[in-house]
Design a protein around this motif. Structure first.
Motif, PDB file in Angstrom:
ATOM      1  N   GLY A 109       0.813  -1.218   0.000  1.00 41.69           N
ATOM      2  CA  GLY A 109       0.000   0.000   0.000  1.00 41.69           C
ATOM      3  C   GLY A 109       0.842   1.261   0.000  1.00 41.69           C
ATOM      4  N   ARG A 110       1.919   1.261   0.782  1.00 41.24           N
ATOM      5  CA  ARG A 110       2.804   2.425   0.843  1.00 41.24           C
ATOM      6  C   ARG A 110       3.471   2.669  -0.505  1.00 41.24           C
ATOM      7  N   HIS A 111       3.976   1.606  -1.122  1.00 34.06           N
ATOM      8  CA  HIS A 111       4.603   1.722  -2.441  1.00 34.06           C
ATOM      9  C   HIS A 111       3.581   2.179  -3.484  1.00 34.06           C
ATOM     10  N   TYR A 112       2.362   1.665  -3.358  1.00 29.43           N
ATOM     11  CA  TYR A 112       1.336   1.997  -4.340  1.00 29.43           C
ATOM     12  C   TYR A 112       0.976   3.479  -4.279  1.00 29.43           C
ATOM     13  N   GLN A 113       0.828   4.024  -3.079  1.00 24.59           N
ATOM     14  CA  GLN A 113       0.487   5.442  -2.950  1.00 24.59           C
ATOM     15  C   GLN A 113       1.594   6.324  -3.498  1.00 24.59           C
ATOM     16  N   ARG A 114       2.837   5.961  -3.241  1.00 23.44           N
ATOM     17  CA  ARG A 114       3.949   6.736  -3.796  1.00 23.44           C
ATOM     18  C   ARG A 114       3.913   6.692  -5.313  1.00 23.44           C
ATOM     19  N   HIS A 115       3.659   5.509  -5.845  1.00 20.56           N
ATOM     20  CA  HIS A 115       3.571   5.349  -7.293  1.00 20.56           C
ATOM     21  C   HIS A 115       2.462   6.234  -7.873  1.00 20.56           C
ATOM     22  N   VAL A 116       1.287   6.191  -7.283  1.00 20.77           N
ATOM     23  CA  VAL A 116       0.161   6.972  -7.796  1.00 20.77           C
ATOM     24  C   VAL A 116       0.487   8.460  -7.786  1.00 20.77           C
ATOM     25  N   GLN A 117       1.089   8.924  -6.709  1.00 19.56           N
ATOM     26  CA  GLN A 117       1.355  10.348  -6.566  1.00 19.56           C
ATOM     27  C   GLN A 117       2.265  10.872  -7.666  1.00 19.56           C
ATOM     28  N   HIS A 118       3.372  10.182  -7.925  1.00 24.07           N
ATOM     29  CA  HIS A 118       4.270  10.743  -8.941  1.00 24.07           C
ATOM     30  C   HIS A 118       3.844  10.381 -10.361  1.00 24.07           C
ATOM     31  N   PHE A 119       3.199   9.245 -10.543  1.00 22.10           N
ATOM     32  CA  PHE A 119       2.758   8.864 -11.880  1.00 22.10           C
ATOM     33  C   PHE A 119       1.646   9.785 -12.363  1.00 22.10           C
ATOM     34  N   GLN A 120       0.716  10.105 -11.467  1.00 24.82           N
ATOM     35  CA  GLN A 120      -0.426  10.927 -11.872  1.00 24.82           C
ATOM     36  C   GLN A 120      -0.012  12.366 -12.158  1.00 24.82           C
ATOM     37  N   VAL A 121       1.062  12.813 -11.534  1.00 29.71           N
ATOM     38  CA  VAL A 121       1.570  14.157 -11.829  1.00 29.71           C
ATOM     39  C   VAL A 121       2.068  14.227 -13.264  1.00 29.71           C
ATOM     40  N   GLU A 122       2.780  13.193 -13.699  1.00 29.32           N
ATOM     41  CA  GLU A 122       3.323  13.179 -15.065  1.00 29.32           C
ATOM     42  C   GLU A 122       2.265  12.844 -16.105  1.00 29.32           C
ATOM     43  N   PHE A 123       1.304  12.009 -15.735  1.00 26.22           N
ATOM     44  CA  PHE A 123       0.287  11.545 -16.686  1.00 26.22           C
ATOM     45  C   PHE A 123      -1.104  11.720 -16.070  1.00 26.22           C
ATOM     46  N   PRO A 124      -1.562  12.962 -15.943  1.00 20.23           N
ATOM     47  CA  PRO A 124      -2.799  13.232 -15.209  1.00 20.23           C
ATOM     48  C   PRO A 124      -4.052  12.682 -15.876  1.00 20.23           C
ATOM     49  N   ASP A 125      -3.967  12.328 -17.158  1.00 23.60           N
ATOM     50  CA  ASP A 125      -5.149  11.816 -17.845  1.00 23.60           C
ATOM     51  C   ASP A 125      -5.220  10.290 -17.821  1.00 23.60           C
TER      52      ASP A 125
END
Length: 313
Positions: free
Chosen positions: A100-116
């Motif tokens: 869960g911790r790794h997943y939240q970190r992933h979502v945070q930076h991935f969504q910044v680069e690819f918001p759509d």
């Protein structure tokens, strides 16, 4: 990465339009089957017929998900799996608990680069894969889920696997399918399509995880991470000859972990990473998956020729 599976997804639903930025807190979380598995695993450790007990208490209950993942927990497979799994069960528990911790970190930076990125179209399932896979993309129920085998991750990447790199790589494949499905609209895709798809997925995971080692970025392929410059030149020269090939043997030669030959197995991943680095120098990260297919083909040929001749900067 199975590009034919992405093609089937494109046939299941129309190309998704940009949806605007999704906050990390709003992103759908993984569908975690592991708590129920651990309960069944612990309850059946001393069962007379452990295979049957595991099947009855867990695998039968989740048969639909396993069918979606294309994995059959047959009695033979279930019978062979527990001894090896028992030896690493503690490591699998720990990695699963940290997911869960790794997943939240992933979502945070991935969504910044690819918001759509439409994450709701790409649900994640956490499950024991009986060592069948670490991560597996397969169309199911009108979506393209990512099935993650936590036991497979420990077996193939180790107990200290970099889950952020792994998730960024797999999520980028899902995102790429959403924004440019025409790259994979052939049942027999050309080699250059796989080269680009795997190359930029590897490159994106490197860019989003600047502290990761080359070994981690190459998904823990130790031999591939140790390839020298002469081998890269040979790989580039060989790839140039089959760039438009749709023959499975040519694809397997560069992208299959089981390849045995003069080229390093999965050499296309390293070559793709090198090419994506070069092409990505002149483009914003979010633009890479949108490069039109004809231009992709031209750029790859140009940079491969330079690598093969040893003139690459």
């Amino acid at each position: 990465m199975h590009r034919r599976d992405l093609l089937r997804l494109a046939a299941l639903s129309p190309l998704l339009a940009a949806a605007g930025q999704v906050a990390a807190a709003d992103a759908p979380g993984p569908i975690d089957l592991m708590p129920k598995f651990w309960q069944a695993y612990d309850d059946t450790r001393d069962a007379d017929d452990r295979t049957q007990a595991l099947a009855a208490t867990f695998f039968s209950e989740h048969a639909e998900v396993y069918a979606g993942a294309g994995l059959k927990p047959t009695p033979e497979r279930l019978g062979k799996w527990p001894p090896d799994f028992d030896a690493m069960a503690g490591q699998v528990r720990k990695l699963g608990a940290d997911f869960g911790r790794h997943y939240q970190r992933h979502v945070q930076h991935f969504q910044v680069e690819f918001p759509d990125f439409r994450r709701e179209r790409a649900p994640i399932y956490l499950m024991p894969s009986l060592f069948g896979f670490d991560g597996h993309l397969r169309p199911w129920q009108g979506n393209l889920p990512l099935f993650i085998g936590i036991d497979g991750i420990v077996r193939y990447h180790g107990a200290d696997a970099n889950l952020s790199v792994f998730l960024d790589h797999e999520s980028f494949h899902l995102y790429h399918a959403q924004v440019l499905p025409d790259l994979i609209v052939d049942d027999d895709p050309p080699v250059y399509g796989s080269l680009w798809s795997e190359g930029i997925a590897t490159y994106v995971s490197e860019r989003l995880n600047p502290d990761a080692s080359l070994l981690q970025v190459l998904l823990d392929d130790r031999k591939l991470a140790q390839v020298d410059a002469a081998t890269v030149r040979d790989l580039a020269a060989g790839m140039l000859k089959v760039l438009d090939s749709v023959a499975p043997d040519d694809s397997n030669r560069y992208f299959s972990a089981g390849h045995k030959g003069p080229e390093p197995a999965r050499g296309g991943y390293l070559l793709g990473l090198i090419l994506a680095r070069r092409i990505g120098r002149d483009l914003p990260l979010a633009q890479l998956p949108r490069v039109p297919t004809p231009k992709v083909r031209l750029l790859l040929q140009q940079h491969l020729a330079e690598l093969a001749q040893g003139t690459a900067a």
